[in-house]
Write a protein that holds these residues in place. Sequence first.
Motif, PDB file in Angstrom:
ATOM      1  N   THR A  31      86.547 -23.496 133.522  1.00  0.00           N
ATOM      2  CA  THR A  31      87.037 -24.870 133.500  1.00  0.00           C
ATOM      3  C   THR A  31      88.542 -24.876 133.263  1.00  0.00           C
ATOM      4  N   THR A  69      86.067 -27.807 137.287  1.00  0.00           N
ATOM      5  CA  THR A  69      85.292 -26.571 137.208  1.00  0.00           C
ATOM      6  C   THR A  69      85.536 -25.747 138.470  1.00  0.00           C
ATOM      7  N   GLU A  90      84.358 -22.201 140.552  1.00  0.00           N
ATOM      8  CA  GLU A  90      83.483 -21.052 140.786  1.00  0.00           C
ATOM      9  C   GLU A  90      84.375 -19.876 141.172  1.00  0.00           C
ATOM     10  N   ALA A 103      80.333 -25.793 141.361  1.00  0.00           N
ATOM     11  CA  ALA A 103      81.509 -26.250 140.611  1.00  0.00           C
ATOM     12  C   ALA A 103      82.279 -27.240 141.480  1.00  0.00           C
TER      13      ALA A 103
END
Length: 138
Positions: free
Chosen positions: A2, A8, A10, A98
């Motif tokens: 994050t 967020t 990935e 994400a």
Amino acid sequence: ITAMDGTTIEVNNTDAEGRLTLADALLYCQQQGVTEVVDIATLTGACMVALGQDITGMWSNSDDLAASLDASSKTAGEKLWRMPLEDAYFEGLKSEFADMKNTGPRFGAAITAALFLQKFIHKETNWAHLDIAGPAWA
């Protein structure tokens, strides 16, 4: 992971870790009241594929800032080429897990790297990204 703004990410490529740190650095600058920022990084090998070892790739959301950097590069004798921020290429950064991935597909990789960074730039902030992957080694 994050980012400091809650985005967020990935991590689908651990070799593209620098852009994760750079994202938070860009956010931090703006948090401190900066209204214009230029980031300089050896971000992608893809920029060298596109422009060779002697030319810096530049992406910017501001024509005025881009023109200023272009004029400065000419004065300094450095080669700089403005590259597109092709919004459609952001599709390659979409993630099922994400808000986005840290790298996109192989084709257009230098553009998707810049688009990744741009997601951490506020609309009112003039920004330019200089990918110096080639000239850093020249």
